[in-house]
Design an enzyme around this catalytic site. Structure first.
Site, short mmCIF file in Angstrom:
data_model
loop_
_atom_site.label_atom_id
_atom_site.label_comp_id
_atom_site.label_asym_id
_atom_site.label_seq_id
_atom_site.Cartn_x
_atom_site.Cartn_y
_atom_site.Cartn_z
N GLU A 93 -3.23 12.52 12.10
CA GLU A 93 -3.41 12.86 10.85
C GLU A 93 -4.96 13.35 10.59
O GLU A 93 -5.27 13.82 9.55
CB GLU A 93 -3.31 11.19 9.94
CG GLU A 93 -4.29 10.04 10.82
CD GLU A 93 -3.93 8.91 10.32
OE1 GLU A 93 -2.48 8.71 9.89
OE2 GLU A 93 -4.48 7.76 10.64
N GLY A 130 -1.72 -12.77 -8.66
CA GLY A 130 -2.87 -12.39 -9.40
C GLY A 130 -3.56 -11.07 -9.25
O GLY A 130 -4.12 -10.59 -10.15
N LYS A 176 7.97 8.83 9.82
CA LYS A 176 7.16 10.24 10.17
C LYS A 176 6.46 10.72 8.77
O LYS A 176 6.94 11.82 8.15
CB LYS A 176 8.07 11.12 10.96
CG LYS A 176 8.36 10.83 12.34
CD LYS A 176 6.86 10.27 13.29
CE LYS A 176 6.71 8.83 13.42
NZ LYS A 176 5.48 8.53 14.04
N SER A 198 -3.22 -3.16 5.05
CA SER A 198 -4.01 -1.97 5.28
C SER A 198 -4.70 -2.37 6.80
O SER A 198 -4.55 -3.37 7.33
CB SER A 198 -5.37 -1.87 4.51
OG SER A 198 -6.15 -2.99 4.74
N ASP A 199 -4.84 -1.43 7.58
CA ASP A 199 -5.12 -1.73 9.06
C ASP A 199 -6.32 -2.42 8.81
O ASP A 199 -6.70 -3.20 9.54
CB ASP A 199 -5.66 -0.14 9.57
CG ASP A 199 -4.37 0.68 9.89
OD1 ASP A 199 -3.25 0.08 9.94
OD2 ASP A 199 -4.29 1.80 9.88
N ASP A 236 -0.47 9.11 16.39
CA ASP A 236 -0.56 8.97 14.81
C ASP A 236 -2.11 9.04 14.13
O ASP A 236 -2.25 10.03 13.43
CB ASP A 236 -0.03 7.80 14.53
CG ASP A 236 0.03 7.65 12.94
OD1 ASP A 236 0.81 8.40 12.38
OD2 ASP A 236 -0.65 7.04 12.32
N GLY A 250 0.62 -1.04 0.02
CA GLY A 250 0.21 0.07 0.25
C GLY A 250 0.61 1.31 -0.11
O GLY A 250 1.69 1.21 -0.81
#
Length: 467
Positions: free
Chosen positions: A190, A35, A123, A72-73, A186, A3
């Site tokens: 954001e 794939g 960061k 991803s989270d 974090d 990602g």
């Protein structure tokens, strides 16, 4: 994972290992689903199944001595039981975000006792991690700073593993934190000044300036361009106080009126965000949103008229002619101060506060908005960041428009106590120290059409989140 962070970290670590003459001892292997488009992108970056540097996800998990979990989270939230079960005893689980700990706390479970758990959190978004590393090959070892944490040390050498990882990433300076402190600061940051708040600020100011009679082009210059240009540069190199001091007496008065009107409304939203993150609500919101992606993918955020105006403004931009607007500066700095003051009141250390509230914004994120607009900045970040920015930017927009600007228009006086608190704030000394540790070059944002080599993306190929 492949990602925001995956391509950058994989290539940086591979390059560092090769430069250290350790390629025959350490292999960087990417675990992806065969794939998928990400598999093709990884092959384009030189990772191949034939060379043993590319494989299926759970084969790589089971074989790893150090597993960097950069999926991803949302995927971490759903897959972590299988991933933890597949790790071999004595392996090290490496995270670049403490999100998984928040998920597991919500679920009431702990990490396996027979593994190390460490964190190295650059960061900045992945493209910044790669770009500054590439620049650092030519200029004084520049790279992006990181935080590290040792959450669980089963083998007794987890600290060495974490610091070795950070060095391989190219981080010239790495400060200590905890997994819990990192995810709180974090995810919070954001949603505040790093992404969400600045998006809300510029949209509210663009409308305000147009309503006051500016042309659309001038409104964009005095809202977006002034932040990503001169305001950003001054804060990055000399700090927020220097920005205020650079204005003449009239400009300082305008700055402080905007600051006085904006600080408390911004802090109201900042506190709400922090407490939603700390209690697990914001993490649940992210997990729920990713589970809805198949039906409700993330929409685009740069289709409004102001961002179309911005394309024209950037096309004819002369950097030296970008205005330094004192009202915009006051609103922006008030929101930045609200962001960091909340972290301080919640017990975070200065190194983390300065990086999560100021340095990441001005040295890593804002340059991307300066290059191509808000989507280029927001949508090169993680799903968690992208969702948070979309959710909270309208809240900052609304509260500034409904409270701060109304107060200014009603003739609010400068709050002398708030002004003195700003001028005497400990953050100025803390930021001066942290700024000495910043990368030795400014990031040079690439805006070509390449996708998948750790560069900033202009298109998004996820089947679940088509931004």
């Amino acid at each position: 994972g492949w990602g925001s962070q995956g391509p950058a970290q994989a290539q940086n670590i591979r390059d560092s290992i090769e430069a250290a003459g350790l390629a025959d001892k350490v292999t960087v292997q990417i675990g992806l689903r065969k794939g998928r488009e990400s598999w093709n992108e990884a092959e384009a970056c030189g990772f191949t199944e034939a060379s043993g540097t590319l494989g299926e996800v759970f084969d790589v998990v089971a074989d790893s001595d150090l597993l960097l979990l950069l999926i991803s989270d949302g995927a971490q939230a759903s897959l972590y039981p299988r991933i933890l079960a597949a790790l071999k005893p004595g392996a090290t689980l490496g995270l670049s975000h403490g999100f998984l700990l928040g998920v597991m706390k919500n679920d009431g479970v702990d990490f396996r006792e027979d593994i190390n758990v460490v964190l190295v959190a650059p960061k900045g978004m992945g493209p910044s991690v790669r770009r500054l590393y590439e620049q650092g090959k030519e200029v004084n070892g520049a790279g992006i700073n990181a935080s590290f944490a040792v959450h669980q040390d089963y083998t007794g050498n987890a600290t060495d593993i974490a610091l070795g990882w950070s060095i391989a990433l190219g981080s010239p300076f790495t400060f200590r934190t905890t997994l819990e402190s990192e995810y709180k600061s974090d995810i919070y940051g954001e949603r505040c000044i790093i992404l969400g708040a600045v998006h809300g600020i510029v949209e509210s100011l663009f409308r305000r300036y147009e309503a006051q009679g500016m042309s659309a082009e001038d409104a964009f210059k005095n809202s977006v361009e002034t932040i990503t240009g001169p305001i950003n540069t001054i804060i990055s190199k000399r700090g927020m106080k220097a920005l205020y001091e650079d204005f003449d007496a009239a400009g300082q008065e305008t700055f402080m009126k905007a600051y006085s009107a904006s600080f408390k409304p911004a802090m109201d939203i900042c506190y709400e965000i922090y407490e939603d993150v700390a209690c697990g609500n914001e993490i649940r919101s992210v997990v729920n949103a990713t589970n809805r992606f198949d039906r409700f993918p993330m929409g685009k955020i740069d289709q409004a008229r102001m961002w179309q105006v911005g394309e024209k403004v950037r096309a004819s931009r002369v950097e030296s002619e970008i205005p330094l607007n004192p009202f915009t500066a006051g609103v922006y700095v008030a929101t930045m101060m609200a962001t960091l003051q909340t972290l301080r009141e919640k017990g975070h250390q200065w190194s983390e506060i300065c990086n999560e509230s100021i340095i990441e914004a001005v040295d890593s994120l804002n340059p991307y908005m300066h290059a191509r607009g808000v989507a280029f900045m927001v949508d090169n970040c993680s799903f968690t960041a992208r969702l948070g920015s979309r959710k909270w930017a309208p809240r900052f927009d609304y509260i500034l428009d409904q409270q701060a600007y109304v107060a200014v228009d009603e003739g609010i006086e400068v709050d002398q106590e708030l002004k003195q608190q700003f001028l005497d704030h400990d953050v100025h000394a803390a930021l001066a120290v942290c700024s000495e540790l910043r990368p030795s070059v400014d990031i040079s944002v690439e805006t070509d059409d390449a996708v998948g080599a750790g560069k900033a993306r202009l298109e998004y190929k996820s089947s679940k989140a088509n931004a």
